[in-house]
Scaffold this motif. Structure first.
Motif, mmCIF file in Angstrom:
data_model
loop_
_atom_site.group_PDB
_atom_site.id
_atom_site.type_symbol
_atom_site.label_atom_id
_atom_site.label_comp_id
_atom_site.label_asym_id
_atom_site.label_seq_id
_atom_site.Cartn_x
_atom_site.Cartn_y
_atom_site.Cartn_z
ATOM 1 N N GLN A 683 0.874 -1.244 0.003
ATOM 2 C CA GLN A 683 0.078 0.054 0.162
ATOM 3 C C GLN A 683 0.827 1.216 -0.098
ATOM 4 O OE1 GLN A 683 -2.843 -0.510 -0.560
ATOM 5 N NE2 GLN A 683 -3.886 1.409 -0.579
ATOM 6 N N CYS A 684 2.137 1.099 0.533
ATOM 7 C CA CYS A 684 2.921 2.301 0.689
ATOM 8 C C CYS A 684 3.407 2.488 -0.779
ATOM 9 C CB CYS A 684 4.425 2.073 1.532
ATOM 10 S SG CYS A 684 5.529 3.416 1.567
ATOM 11 N N LEU A 685 3.551 1.567 -1.543
ATOM 12 C CA LEU A 685 4.022 1.779 -2.929
ATOM 13 C C LEU A 685 3.068 2.234 -3.582
ATOM 14 C CD1 LEU A 685 6.502 -1.299 -3.346
ATOM 15 C CD2 LEU A 685 7.090 1.251 -2.988
ATOM 16 N N TYR A 686 1.660 1.675 -3.469
ATOM 17 C CA TYR A 686 0.501 2.175 -4.373
ATOM 18 C C TYR A 686 0.304 3.723 -4.209
ATOM 19 C CZ TYR A 686 -4.307 2.536 -5.486
ATOM 20 O OH TYR A 686 -5.457 3.040 -6.069
ATOM 21 N N ARG A 687 0.325 4.182 -3.025
ATOM 22 C CA ARG A 687 0.481 5.564 -3.003
ATOM 23 C C ARG A 687 1.265 6.489 -3.999
ATOM 24 N NH1 ARG A 687 2.530 7.824 0.741
ATOM 25 N NH2 ARG A 687 1.131 9.833 0.680
ATOM 26 N N SER A 691 0.094 1.789 -10.370
ATOM 27 C CA SER A 691 0.305 0.490 -11.144
ATOM 28 C C SER A 691 0.367 -0.644 -10.116
ATOM 29 C CB SER A 691 1.341 0.667 -11.945
ATOM 30 O OG SER A 691 2.536 0.678 -11.583
ATOM 31 N N TRP A 692 0.753 -0.472 -8.960
ATOM 32 C CA TRP A 692 0.886 -1.462 -7.767
ATOM 33 C C TRP A 692 -0.642 -1.941 -7.297
ATOM 34 C CZ3 TRP A 692 5.113 -3.858 -5.472
ATOM 35 C CH2 TRP A 692 6.271 -3.443 -5.890
ATOM 36 N N PRO A 693 -0.886 -3.017 -6.827
ATOM 37 C CA PRO A 693 -1.938 -3.247 -6.479
ATOM 38 C C PRO A 693 -2.693 -2.564 -5.391
ATOM 39 C CG PRO A 693 -0.688 -5.334 -6.538
ATOM 40 C CD PRO A 693 0.369 -4.076 -6.691
ATOM 41 N N ASP A 694 -3.891 -2.357 -4.961
ATOM 42 C CA ASP A 694 -4.498 -1.391 -4.297
ATOM 43 C C ASP A 694 -5.008 -2.480 -3.138
ATOM 44 O OD1 ASP A 694 -5.773 0.423 -2.458
ATOM 45 O OD2 ASP A 694 -7.156 0.849 -4.039
ATOM 46 N N THR A 727 -1.010 -14.131 3.750
ATOM 47 C CA THR A 727 0.224 -13.505 2.912
ATOM 48 C C THR A 727 0.215 -14.156 1.592
ATOM 49 O OG1 THR A 727 1.468 -13.189 4.992
ATOM 50 C CG2 THR A 727 2.731 -13.464 2.918
ATOM 51 N N GLN A 728 -0.145 -15.603 1.611
ATOM 52 C CA GLN A 728 -0.087 -16.271 0.235
ATOM 53 C C GLN A 728 -1.213 -15.513 -0.515
ATOM 54 O OE1 GLN A 728 -0.471 -20.560 1.104
ATOM 55 N NE2 GLN A 728 1.628 -20.997 1.644
ATOM 56 N N CYS A 729 -2.409 -15.511 0.083
ATOM 57 C CA CYS A 729 -3.605 -14.679 -0.575
ATOM 58 C C CYS A 729 -3.269 -13.524 -1.520
ATOM 59 C CB CYS A 729 -4.603 -14.645 0.138
ATOM 60 S SG CYS A 729 -5.506 -16.120 0.910
ATOM 61 N N LEU A 730 -2.410 -12.486 -0.645
ATOM 62 C CA LEU A 730 -2.079 -11.552 -1.448
ATOM 63 C C LEU A 730 -0.881 -11.464 -2.274
ATOM 64 C CD1 LEU A 730 -2.128 -8.940 1.795
ATOM 65 C CD2 LEU A 730 -4.059 -9.353 0.264
ATOM 66 N N GLN A 731 0.206 -12.424 -1.849
ATOM 67 C CA GLN A 731 1.208 -12.452 -2.754
ATOM 68 C C GLN A 731 0.578 -13.079 -4.150
ATOM 69 O OE1 GLN A 731 3.791 -15.230 -0.633
ATOM 70 N NE2 GLN A 731 5.075 -13.406 0.353
ATOM 71 N N ALA A 732 -0.503 -14.181 -4.030
ATOM 72 C CA ALA A 732 -1.130 -14.633 -5.324
ATOM 73 C C ALA A 732 -1.695 -13.277 -6.139
ATOM 74 C CB ALA A 732 -1.904 -15.682 -4.955
ATOM 75 N N ALA A 733 -2.105 -12.433 -5.517
ATOM 76 C CA ALA A 733 -2.820 -11.468 -6.395
ATOM 77 C C ALA A 733 -1.728 -9.990 -6.706
ATOM 78 C CB ALA A 733 -3.700 -10.454 -5.365
ATOM 79 N N THR A 734 -0.420 -10.473 -6.547
ATOM 80 C CA THR A 734 0.678 -9.517 -6.822
ATOM 81 C C THR A 734 1.591 -10.145 -7.890
ATOM 82 O OG1 THR A 734 0.652 -8.793 -4.461
ATOM 83 C CG2 THR A 734 2.501 -8.154 -5.995
ATOM 84 N N GLU A 741 10.661 -6.625 -6.867
ATOM 85 C CA GLU A 741 10.721 -5.021 -6.789
ATOM 86 C C GLU A 741 10.289 -5.058 -5.269
ATOM 87 O OE1 GLU A 741 10.047 -1.149 -9.216
ATOM 88 O OE2 GLU A 741 8.971 -3.041 -9.760
ATOM 89 N N LEU A 742 9.567 -5.446 -4.812
ATOM 90 C CA LEU A 742 8.958 -4.987 -3.077
ATOM 91 C C LEU A 742 10.034 -4.857 -2.344
ATOM 92 C CD1 LEU A 742 6.666 -4.391 -1.413
ATOM 93 C CD2 LEU A 742 6.305 -6.841 -0.953
#
Length: 852
Positions: A683-687, A691-694, A727-734, A741-742
């Motif tokens: 979320q820090c990078l999305y701000r 183009s990063w996930p929200d 964590t796995q759920c969110l990583q799968a959406a990234t 790069e994260l």
């Protein structure tokens, strides 16, 4: 024609009135009470040239007033009612071929116009007491104006005369674009007396018992001080009966009680009792007439020199949102108060006792609101549709028709089959036209027509009586709400423990016969069952079929509104009811059930089979904390049956589970430090770069199908969610490239000069924080930056005891300007630790002092 009396004030303006009506289509006459306008004006205008032998229609707002006025006019002519002067009202007509003046109730004018829009044979329509602004008067005037303009030839115009005692003349004269004639009144001075202390809190009576008590004692006082009979204004029938009981049980002294007769007067009272109330008192006696607002105008009650006014009136207020009317007791207007007081000064100087303070008198509204503002408009809407108008704005209205109430009325009429709203040619149906011809409320009209289909015509006539007149068991203790009990009374059956006057029952039976005759219903009785009653009532009240939703008498109607019984009673155990009569007050959350009848699902399904929807109800159940899947049959808002769906599709289960997550919020998911940290870093990078996930709360809730659904297979309960690795759920959406790069742009940890790996706190994505002991940063002058160098890291400098010392995003400034002060403050407390003079070149350490 016999000579008319010329001693009344209105006699002076009759020549001018004839001339104005000869020259104009509309005229407004303002004449105070006692001027004689209601009686003399129609009789005088019979000889007017513009009539050319045609009839006069005189509209009165109430049946009692219509009969009284007709009798007075006929008496002046030395005739019986039904010769030159007659009356025409619902279920009661007394006219002949010789009748030239018809005194009609306002709804009758609408029926006459619907039958003949040109009103052939009528030369003048008089709207009496128009200041009351009843719904039917407003409708009648709108239709009469269109008749005048669109259906009459220039050589045979329809004249309209509007009369009132207390009318805002400028408004209506401007609306009609007509001349105004004013008459003096014949009234005597009335002395008004006020209370010193208010009976009310705001506009509500503090204690109804105090109102009854004060009213009874005031009547006693007035009778002892003044001569003549007493007219007492009360808000409703309940108060009338309670005051009568108080007077008869001792509120009057024995001496006074022997010299008075007590009468009740209200709209639902039978004709004989009404007539006795307005007749002169017997020789040597005085009268006490307890009445509602029905006696404010048009009625002359002989011998009245005293008025006692409670200052209240009961009015129905329709709520378009709920589709229900509530009965509210409100303050009268100043105009109504003056009308009431004027009753005491008709024949001689009089006295008016007002049960409110003089200050409250000054605060009263000038005039009452027109009925059209607060009324149920279903009957008016049906009349407009029958007239050929689907938009009320096509007619001229003194007060515009409220759009929400009109829309609600159209919805009801569609349910009753009276109107097509969604077809190529919207408008009234043939069934709706037949409903309008009956002149009943649309609900009852639909019921009557359906009774012919179901061969229950006699029963429909009984129900018309019960639903059009006052409840015969109103005020009877433990009478309950069962309409079956009332039908038994109409058949002459005795009800144990309940006493109802035989004359009242005979009155209801007579009305039933009149309904049968007027509506062309079969007069012979047929055996009927409760299902027959329920069927007819459900026809009329489809929106009031109700399902029990608790053990304490609370129900949900098919319209979606809640209702409840006032007290516990046997009907409250029924699973389903149809509720033809409900009410209550606007401040109550649920309406009160006044009359009801049990109804079975068999009847509901028989009558509404086309409106019953079978749907799969798959939802999250808060109580079970699980996905519930049932196949249900629903009639609008109520559920008739429900059966669990076996072998539910897994995808549907997943959708139900996601509905529960959305309802309860993301906090029900098994978040831990790792998953929360990962989410906040993204979320820090999305701000900085969208183009990063929200991964904000709202974005995650909106996209559950995309990032969470794949992990919910086989789950249907809240406890199943514990199996998730967030964590796995969110990583799968990234994307994989983003994950690489994260760690560069928003690393989980940062190595500081001491060599320690310190975790960065991203819980506020707008301000990532590195909390680190001050000594571990010696030698670091530039503040680290994140997110492509666009987010400076906030450094939270800690003391050796790991307590916050300073926050900064500019280390260089801290070393140069603040460090020495911090050193002085902390060195004494932490003397064993490393406090070099020059932090720029000092060796950083995570220990007390650096190793040598």
């Amino acid at each position: 024609m016999a000579a008319l009396p010329n001693h009344l004030p209105v006699s002076q303006i009759l020549p001018q009135l004839r001339q104005e009506l000869n020259d104009d289509k509309c005229v407004l006459l303002q004449a105070p009470p006692g001027a004689g306008k209601t009686t003399l004006v129609p009789l005088d205008l019979l000889q007017a040239d513009f009539l050319n032998g045609q009839k006069i229609l005189l509209l009165e707002p109430r049946r009692l007033a219509a009969r009284s006025v007709a009798r007075r006019m006929a008496g002046l002519l030395g005739e019986e009612v039904g010769v030159t002067v007659g009356w025409r009202m619902q279920l009661d007509t007394r006219v002949s071929a010789k009748t030239r003046i018809e005194v009609v109730t306002e709804g009758v004018l609408t029926r006459m116009l619907q039958s003949d829009p040109s009103l052939e044979g009528v030369g003048l329509v008089i709207f009496d007491e128009f200041h009351e602004r009843s719904l039917q008067a407003d409708l009648g005037l709108a239709l009469a104006l269109q008749c005048q303009e669109g259906y009459r030839e220039e050589d045979n115009p329809l004249k309209i005369l509007v009369m009132s005692a207390t009318l805002a003349t400028e408004e209506i004269a401007g609306f009609l674009n007509c001349p105004v004639i004013k008459s003096e009144g014949k009234s005597y001075p009335v002395t008004c007396y006020y209370r010193e202390r208010s009976l009310a809190r705001g506009v509500a009576i503090r204690d109804k018992r105090e109102l009854i008590s004060q009213c009874a004692s005031t009547i006693q006082t007035a009778l002892s001080r003044h001569d003549g009979s007493v007219l007492v204004f009360l808000p409703g029938v309940g108060e009338i009966r309670q005051v009568a009981q108080a007077l008869e049980s001792g509120s009057l002294s024995d001496a006074l009680f022997k010299k008075v007769t007590i009468h009740q007067l209200y709209g639902d009272l039978d004709k004989q009792a009404q007539d006795r109330a307005i007749q002169p008192a017997p020789e040597g006696l005085r009268k006490i007439v307890l009445t509602t607002a029905i006696a404010e105008s048009s009625l002359t009650i002989e011998g009245v020199h005293i008025v006692v006014d409670a200052g209240l009136t009961r009015t129905a207020r329709f709520n378009p949102r709920t589709g229900m009317s509530s009965l509210d007791t409100i303050r009268v207007s100043r105009a109504s108060a003056e009308q009431r007081a004027g009753r005491a000064g008709r024949l001689a100087p009089g006295h008016c006792y007002r049960l409110w303070t003089e200050t409250e008198q000054q605060q009263l509204m000038a005039h009452s609101a027109p009925e059209i503002v607060n009324a149920d408009l279903s009957a008016l809407t049906l009349e407009l549709l029958a007239w050929g108008v689907s938009d009320p704005n096509e007619l001229e209205w003194l007060t515009p028709v409220p759009a929400p109430a009109f829309a609600r009325a159209m919805d009801l009429l569609e349910q009753l089959g009276a109107v097509r709203k969604n077809e190529d040619q919207p408008g009234i149906t043939r069934h709706g036209q037949r409903m309008a011809e009956l002149g009943l409320h649309p609900r009852l009209a639909h019921m009557v027509l359906m009774a012919k289909k179901y061969d229950t015509e006699w029963l429909a006539a009984q129900l018309c009586v019960l639903l059009s007149e006052r409840d015969p068991l109103a005020g009877v203790r433990d009478a309950g709400s069962d309409i079956n009990l009332r039908l038994s009374l109409l058949e002459g059956q005795a009800i144990p423990g309940m006493t109802v006057s035989r004359s009242q029952i005979n009155h209801y039976k007579q009305l039933s016969r009149q309904w049968q005759k007027r509506l062309g219903l079969a007069a012979h009785r047929k055996d009927y069952q409760t299902d027959d009653i329920a069927l007819l009532l459900a026809c009329a009240y489809p929106d009031r079929v109700a399902q029990r939703r608790s053990q304490n008498g609370r129900y949900l109607m098919s319209s979606g509104q809640g209702v409840t019984f006032r007290d516990a009673e046997p009907l409250s155990a029924e699973d389903y009811l149809v509720i033809p009569s409900l009410g209550g007050h606007s401040h109550q959350r649920e309406a009160l059930i006044y009359l009801a009848c049990p109804v079975t699902t068999t009847v509901i399904e028989r009558l509404f089979h086309e409106q019953i929807d079978t749907i799969d109800d798959i939802r999250w159940d808060k109580k079970e904390k699980a996905v519930i899947a049932n196949r249900v049959d629903k009639f609008k808002a109520i559920t008739l049956s429900s059966k669990a769906i076996e072998n539910l599709n897994p995808d549907i289960k997943t959708k139900g589970l996601m509905s529960g997550i959305r309802e309860m919020g993301l906090s029900v998911l098994p978040w831990d430090k790792a998953s929360e940290g990962f989410r906040h870093r993204i979320q820090c990078l999305y701000r900085i770069d969208d183009s990063w996930p929200d991964f904000s709360d709202q974005a995650l809730l909106n996209t559950l199908e995309e990032w969470l659904a794949p992990f919910l297979a086989g789950m249907s309960r809240l406890e199943h969610l514990k199996q998730l690795n967030m964590t796995q759920c969110l990583q799968a959406a990234t994307d994989w490239s983003r994950l690489q790069e994260l760690d560069k742009q928003a690393p989980e940890k940062l190595e500081v000069p001491s060599g320690s790996q310190i975790r960065i706190d991203y819980s506020n994505p707008q301000e990532p924080i590195l909390a680190v002991k001050l000594q571990e940063l010696f030698g670091l002058s530039k503040t680290p930056e994140l997110a492509y160098g666009k987010v400076p890291l906030t450094i939270e400098l800690l003391s050796p005891a790991r307590r916050p010392v300073q926050k900064t995003q500019d280390l260089e400034s801290f070393w140069n300007n603040t460090y020495q002060e911090v050193k002085k403050e902390l060195k004494g407390r932490y003397s064993k630790h490393w406090w070099p003079d020059s932090p720029w070149v000092a060796v950083p350490t995570s220990k007390c002092k650096p190793k040598k």
